[in-house]
Design a protein around this motif. Structure first.
Motif, PDB file in Angstrom:
ATOM      1  N   ASP A  51       0.766  -1.219  -0.089  1.00  0.00           N
ATOM      2  CA  ASP A  51      -0.035  -0.070  -0.070  1.00  0.00           C
ATOM      3  C   ASP A  51       0.839   1.487   0.178  1.00  0.00           C
ATOM      4  N   GLU A  52       1.956   1.163   0.677  1.00  0.00           N
ATOM      5  CA  GLU A  52       2.924   2.292   0.696  1.00  0.00           C
ATOM      6  C   GLU A  52       3.542   2.555  -0.591  1.00  0.00           C
ATOM      7  N   LEU A  53       4.021   1.301  -1.274  1.00  0.00           N
ATOM      8  CA  LEU A  53       4.632   1.686  -2.638  1.00  0.00           C
ATOM      9  C   LEU A  53       3.581   2.165  -3.650  1.00  0.00           C
ATOM     10  N   LEU A  54       2.276   1.627  -3.596  1.00  0.00           N
ATOM     11  CA  LEU A  54       1.366   1.994  -4.543  1.00  0.00           C
ATOM     12  C   LEU A  54       0.546   3.208  -4.354  1.00  0.00           C
ATOM     13  N   GLY A  55       0.997   3.969  -3.362  1.00  0.00           N
ATOM     14  CA  GLY A  55       0.318   5.142  -3.041  1.00  0.00           C
ATOM     15  C   GLY A  55       0.279   6.149  -4.347  1.00  0.00           C
ATOM     16  N   ASP A  56      -0.453   7.291  -3.713  1.00  0.00           N
ATOM     17  CA  ASP A  56      -0.441   8.322  -4.731  1.00  0.00           C
ATOM     18  C   ASP A  56       0.584   9.236  -4.720  1.00  0.00           C
ATOM     19  N   HIS A  57       1.650   8.536  -5.520  1.00  0.00           N
ATOM     20  CA  HIS A  57       2.992   9.273  -5.438  1.00  0.00           C
ATOM     21  C   HIS A  57       3.106   9.814  -7.064  1.00  0.00           C
ATOM     22  N   GLU A  58       4.270  10.598  -7.286  1.00  0.00           N
ATOM     23  CA  GLU A  58       4.452  10.979  -8.761  1.00  0.00           C
ATOM     24  C   GLU A  58       5.499  10.315  -9.315  1.00  0.00           C
ATOM     25  N   LEU A  59       5.600   9.470 -10.357  1.00  0.00           N
ATOM     26  CA  LEU A  59       6.581   8.879 -10.541  1.00  0.00           C
ATOM     27  C   LEU A  59       7.892   9.839 -11.256  1.00  0.00           C
ATOM     28  N   PRO A  60       8.742   9.362 -11.417  1.00  0.00           N
ATOM     29  CA  PRO A  60       9.542   8.130 -10.944  1.00  0.00           C
ATOM     30  C   PRO A  60       9.827   8.157  -9.332  1.00  0.00           C
ATOM     31  N   ILE A  61       9.718   7.059  -8.784  1.00  0.00           N
ATOM     32  CA  ILE A  61      10.140   6.794  -7.378  1.00  0.00           C
ATOM     33  C   ILE A  61      11.098   5.602  -7.337  1.00  0.00           C
ATOM     34  N   ALA A  62      11.598   5.302  -6.368  1.00  0.00           N
ATOM     35  CA  ALA A  62      12.578   3.916  -6.245  1.00  0.00           C
ATOM     36  C   ALA A  62      12.437   3.498  -4.844  1.00  0.00           C
ATOM     37  N   VAL A  63      12.781   2.352  -4.630  1.00  0.00           N
ATOM     38  CA  VAL A  63      12.888   1.591  -3.266  1.00  0.00           C
ATOM     39  C   VAL A  63      14.536   1.824  -2.816  1.00  0.00           C
ATOM     40  N   PHE A  64      14.854   2.527  -2.028  1.00  0.00           N
ATOM     41  CA  PHE A  64      16.119   2.673  -1.543  1.00  0.00           C
ATOM     42  C   PHE A  64      16.273   1.632  -0.313  1.00  0.00           C
ATOM     43  N   THR A  65      17.335   0.968  -0.517  1.00  0.00           N
ATOM     44  CA  THR A  65      17.730  -0.168   0.778  1.00  0.00           C
ATOM     45  C   THR A  65      19.155   0.204   1.093  1.00  0.00           C
ATOM     46  N   ALA A  66      19.397   0.212   2.423  1.00  0.00           N
ATOM     47  CA  ALA A  66      20.754   0.325   2.941  1.00  0.00           C
ATOM     48  C   ALA A  66      20.948  -0.539   3.793  1.00  0.00           C
ATOM     49  N   HIS A  67      22.271  -1.198   3.855  1.00  0.00           N
ATOM     50  CA  HIS A  67      22.842  -2.252   4.739  1.00  0.00           C
ATOM     51  C   HIS A  67      24.149  -1.805   5.222  1.00  0.00           C
ATOM     52  N   ARG A  68      24.409  -1.972   6.705  1.00  0.00           N
ATOM     53  CA  ARG A  68      25.777  -1.849   6.945  1.00  0.00           C
ATOM     54  C   ARG A  68      25.913  -2.864   8.303  1.00  0.00           C
ATOM     55  N   ASP A  69      26.668  -3.371   8.438  1.00  0.00           N
ATOM     56  CA  ASP A  69      27.421  -4.038   9.382  1.00  0.00           C
ATOM     57  C   ASP A  69      28.957  -4.069   9.335  1.00  0.00           C
ATOM     58  N   GLY A  70      29.483  -5.051  10.358  1.00  0.00           N
ATOM     59  CA  GLY A  70      30.929  -4.716  10.434  1.00  0.00           C
ATOM     60  C   GLY A  70      31.873  -5.034   9.397  1.00  0.00           C
ATOM     61  N   THR A  71      31.307  -5.465   8.385  1.00  0.00           N
ATOM     62  CA  THR A  71      32.384  -5.755   7.350  1.00  0.00           C
ATOM     63  C   THR A  71      31.781  -5.206   5.716  1.00  0.00           C
ATOM     64  N   ARG A  72      30.650  -4.849   5.819  1.00  0.00           N
ATOM     65  CA  ARG A  72      30.453  -4.098   4.407  1.00  0.00           C
ATOM     66  C   ARG A  72      29.405  -3.125   4.634  1.00  0.00           C
ATOM     67  N   ARG A  73      29.199  -2.047   3.741  1.00  0.00           N
ATOM     68  CA  ARG A  73      27.984  -1.153   3.474  1.00  0.00           C
ATOM     69  C   ARG A  73      27.562  -1.285   2.186  1.00  0.00           C
ATOM     70  N   HIS A  74      26.145  -1.394   2.089  1.00  0.00           N
ATOM     71  CA  HIS A  74      25.749  -1.649   0.678  1.00  0.00           C
ATOM     72  C   HIS A  74      24.508  -0.735   0.574  1.00  0.00           C
ATOM     73  N   ALA A  75      24.633  -0.033  -0.555  1.00  0.00           N
ATOM     74  CA  ALA A  75      23.293   0.610  -0.670  1.00  0.00           C
ATOM     75  C   ALA A  75      22.571   0.584  -2.450  1.00  0.00           C
ATOM     76  N   SER A  76      21.357   0.457  -2.309  1.00  0.00           N
ATOM     77  CA  SER A  76      20.764  -0.132  -3.749  1.00  0.00           C
ATOM     78  C   SER A  76      19.525   0.554  -4.065  1.00  0.00           C
ATOM     79  N   TRP A  77      19.219   0.751  -5.397  1.00  0.00           N
ATOM     80  CA  TRP A  77      17.986   1.359  -5.580  1.00  0.00           C
ATOM     81  C   TRP A  77      17.248   0.424  -6.579  1.00  0.00           C
ATOM     82  N   SER A  78      15.770   0.400  -6.511  1.00  0.00           N
ATOM     83  CA  SER A  78      14.937  -0.444  -7.302  1.00  0.00           C
ATOM     84  C   SER A  78      14.110   0.810  -7.836  1.00  0.00           C
ATOM     85  N   PRO A  79      14.285   1.389  -9.122  1.00  0.00           N
ATOM     86  CA  PRO A  79      13.442   2.315  -9.344  1.00  0.00           C
ATOM     87  C   PRO A  79      12.520   1.976 -10.488  1.00  0.00           C
TER      88      PRO A  79
END
Length: 784
Positions: A51-79
């Motif tokens: 419901d959040e993803l398919l809300g009344d947004h104006e496109l384009p949008i993206a899902v941004f994901t961030a991950h961080r632990d003791g060995t790596r950090r990763h950022a990713s987009w799904s536009p």
């Protein structure tokens, strides 16, 4: 219209991400099948937030994901944009009452650790097949190939053509371990949906690269895979689906910080010409293809290019546009297109509007970013295709804590995003405000840009000016920075930790980081960065980088009352080690005919300043530095600029040399200017304030040069005298004027309307003409 169907009514559509043709196929397939389940390649951890993803947004949008632990950090987009097949699958599926599920691993999962964009094309995995198809169909690259095969032509038979295309591209080659893990996980979702659907249709929409594998992996009976295994014989993602239960979504490690948020995106960030990792280039053009079809999109493209060029006062006549449309139509027919495609229109516009030679290939002839130096008309054409659309999130969209903390901190410190900020760093409140702005700068959060303030290697400056810099993607950048932490302090701390780790032994970049941490008031991380620099100093071989690090350390040691590190022992130890290492490196440079190198000269300037300003307090070895300077200055195998610089080092430290005699030893046209560059870089004040004997000898040497030798020496001489600021340059001019008895104001000697190189070349031509005229008896009135 058909697509591959597996037993149990599962239909697989392989698509290219951000393709209008594929989006139309998905919409038509959903309308025809009215499936019970629509499964889409995307992050399974977002399934509870449809419901959040398919809300009344104006496109384009993206899902941004961030991950961080003791060995790596990763950022990713799904536009997602309006014509993304995945977005159309979700929205069309919801309209017909289908259950919606993302079926791919979360973006932070190790299987996606090398992907900044989930929807990156797999072209590199089947590059040879693409190359053969492009050669066969006489197109330049995969984008032109895709348009030729799918975007311009009719939709009849599109599904079959797509299936054949992706089957050819993937062939029999095995996927890598990461893709294998992803496909095994997606297959488990397909089998679970098939059991739940109980014979009702299931639609699976994934990248075309994955479709053949998913068809194969789901061809057997469901019972055989109730406890599926990964490629290594184990199932790291938990037990298999039982009785139609959905697969478990892998959880991050206990010590990891991971999260996904929606961010507004922009057409510019989607465009391959500005570095987007995947999908179709030219998003504004393909938006028109999606809305109006390829014929109208081609017309709109021509209109958009003309409007941009006219707005920038580039002449575009009606005749030019008529010619462009005529050429585009001819190219389309020649290339077998029912309508002019993107490349047809672009090639036609270049033919009609660009009259001079192009220095580089047209950007749409290959994949990649728009190269520097591209023709201005080509730049505007690419911009017109890219578009300036920026997405907008619905106001109720959940945001990471950092967004609220940034707004609260700016309000608390009375920083208006629309007003310039003037700061006096000796005032406690202003210092705190400065540190906040620097922390936002380190997080790459737009809002204000510093125009004035303390800089490395400059005299101490205790005021700052920041000007407002509006940015359409500010919210997206703050959300993305939220992957580092929930507050400004937490986020910038994690960002600096990551930077120091990634930089390793890069002393130059570490020194910049050290200065940044000082400006941001991060005491603990200044110490960590300082330790990293000190550890790397003993092994560094790049004199230029070491010199920049020394300049930063010295500036902080002398002037850093912001952080309180002025005069501290750790900085003093680093300065001592850097001076010792720099002098050792200087003695090892061998290149008798090398041109002047401003980077290594700046390193020796830093050494000089360290000995001058910190030598007594730190016990720096002045006599040892003078000994090195004497050896290098007399070494014929050393580069001329270093020979001059080390003589200047000795002079600036009080050991007055016989500079006039030394300059005669390097009087050759190809070494004089470089030697003077080194000398002036280190001892220009001494040259101007001395008895001017050196300038007299230089004037004598230049006067004795022939035209050819002077032309050889001139570029390096210009670089050498460029070390003098205007006032000191005027002193040099006065001395030259005194030598030649001129009465013009000294300033006149410093102003020349024409390029000196052009003047010298003209004089050389005149001398050659004089020689010819004399030889032929045509000089002094003997005829013309």
């Amino acid at each position: 219209m058909s697509a591959v169907e597996a037993p149990g009514g599962v239909t697989f559509l392989g698509v290219r991400h951000h393709s209008p043709a594929c989006a139309r196929l998905v919409a038509a397939t959903v309308a025809r099948l009215r499936p019970a389940y629509v499964l889409v390649e995307g992050p399974a951890d977002l399934n509870g937030r449809m419901d959040e993803l398919l809300g009344d947004h104006e496109l384009p949008i993206a899902v941004f994901t961030a991950h961080r632990d003791g060995t790596r950090r990763h950022a990713s987009w799904s536009p997602f944009c309006a014509y993304s097949p995945e977005w159309v699958a979700l929205t069309a599926g919801r309209e017909v009452g289908a259950q919606l599920r993302f079926i791919d691993l979360p973006a932070w999962h190790p299987a996606l650790s090398d992907r900044a964009n989930r929807y990156a094309d797999a072209d590199q995995r089947y590059a040879e097949a693409v190359r053969r198809l492009c050669a066969t169909l006489a197109v330049d690259n995969v984008d032109a190939l895709w348009d030729h095969l799918f975007e311009i032509g009719p939709d009849d038979g599109l599904a079959e053509r797509l299936d054949t295309y992706f089957d050819v591209l993937r062939g029999e080659s095995a996927a890598g371990a990461d893709d294998t893990a992803r496909e095994a996980y997606m297959a488990r979702w397909v089998r679970a949906a098939r059991r739940r659907a109980a014979g009702r249709p299931v639609l699976v929409v994934t990248g075309g690269f994955h479709r053949p594998a998913l068809v194969r992996l789901t061809a057997g009976p469901d019972d055989a895979d109730r406890h599926g295994t990964g490629p290594d014989g184990t199932d790291p993602d938990g037990p298999g689906p039982e009785d139609g239960d959905w697969p478990e979504v892998p959880a991050p490690a206990a010590d990891a910080v991971a999260g996904s948020y929606l961010v507004p995106y922009s057409f510019r960030r989607l465009d391959a010409f500005v570095g987007y990792q995947s999908g179709m280039p030219s998003p504004a053009y393909y938006q028109r293809v999606w809305e109006d079809g390829p014929r109208r999109a081609a017309e709109a493209l021509t209109e958009a290019v003309a409007a941009r060029l006219r707005a920038r006062r580039q002449p575009v006549s009606t005749a030019d546009l008529i010619a462009a449309r005529s050429i585009a139509g001819g190219l389309a027919r020649l290339r077998g297109h029912a309508h002019p495609g993107r490349v047809d229109v672009l090639d036609a516009l270049v033919s009609a509007l660009v009259t001079d030679a192009l220095d580089q290939p047209l950007p749409w002839a290959s994949r990649g970013t728009l190269a520097a130096g591209a023709h201005p008309v080509v730049v505007e054409m690419v911009a017109a295709l890219s578009g300036d659309r920026v997405g907008r999130l619905h106001p109720d969209t959940p945001l990471p804590p950092l967004v609220h903390d940034v707004d609260a901190e700016l309000a608390r410190h009375r920083i208006d995003p629309h007003e310039a900020v003037e700061l006096d760093l000796t005032v406690a409140d202003d210092l705190v405000r400065s540190r906040l702005l620097h922390r936002l700068r380190l997080l790459d959060v737009p809002g204000h840009t510093r125009e004035r303030g303390p800089r490395v290697g400059a005299d101490a400056l205790l005021t700052e000016r920041w000007t407002p810099t509006p940015s359409a993607d500010r919210l997206a950048r703050v959300i993305e920075a939220g992957g580092y932490g929930p507050t400004v302090t937490d986020a910038v701390t994690a960002r600096i930790e990551e930077r120091v780790t990634l930089l390793g032994a890069d002393v130059d970049a570490l020194a910049t980081t050290l200065f940044d941490t000082a400006l941001a008031g991060l005491t603990e991380h200044s110490t960590r960065t300082l330790t990293a620099i000190a550890r790397a100093t003993g092994a560094v071989t790049d004199l230029r980088a070491l010199g920049r690090a020394l300049a930063v350390a010295l500036a902080l040691w002398r002037h850093d009352h912001l952080l309180g590190s002025a005069g501290t022992a750790p900085l003093g130890a680093l300065i001592t080690a850097a001076v010792r290492r720099a002098l050792w490196l200087v003695e090892g440079v061998r290149a008798a005919a090398a041109p002047a190198d401003p980077g290594r000269l700046a390193a020796l300037v830093a050494v000089r300043d360290a000995i001058r300003h910190a030598g007594p307090a730190l016990g720096l070895d002045r006599d040892g530095a003078l000994a090195v300077a004497g050896r290098v200055a007399a070494d014929a195998a050393a580069p001329p600029d270093l020979r001059g610089a080390t003589l200047g080092l000795a002079w600036s430290l009080g050991d007055v040399p016989d500079a006039a005699r030394a300059v005669r030893a390097v009087a050759a046209p190809d070494t004089l200017g470089d030697w003077l560059s080194g000398l002036f870089a280190l001892a220009r004040e001494e040259v101007v304030a001395g008895d001017a004997a050196l300038l007299t000898v230089v004037d004598e040497l230049l006067a004795g040069m022939g035209a050819h030798d002077f032309l050889v020496a001139l570029p390096a001489l210009r670089q050498a005298f460029g070390w003098f600021p205007p006032r000191e340059r005027a002193e040099v001019a006065r001395h030259v004027q005194a030598l030649h008895g001129g009465d013009a104001p000294p300033g006149d000697l410093l102003r020349l309307d024409a390029d000196p190189l052009l003047v010298a070349a003209a004089r050389a031509v005149e001398e050659r003409v004089d020689v010819v005229l004399t030889r032929e008896g045509l000089w002094e009135g003997e005829g013309t």
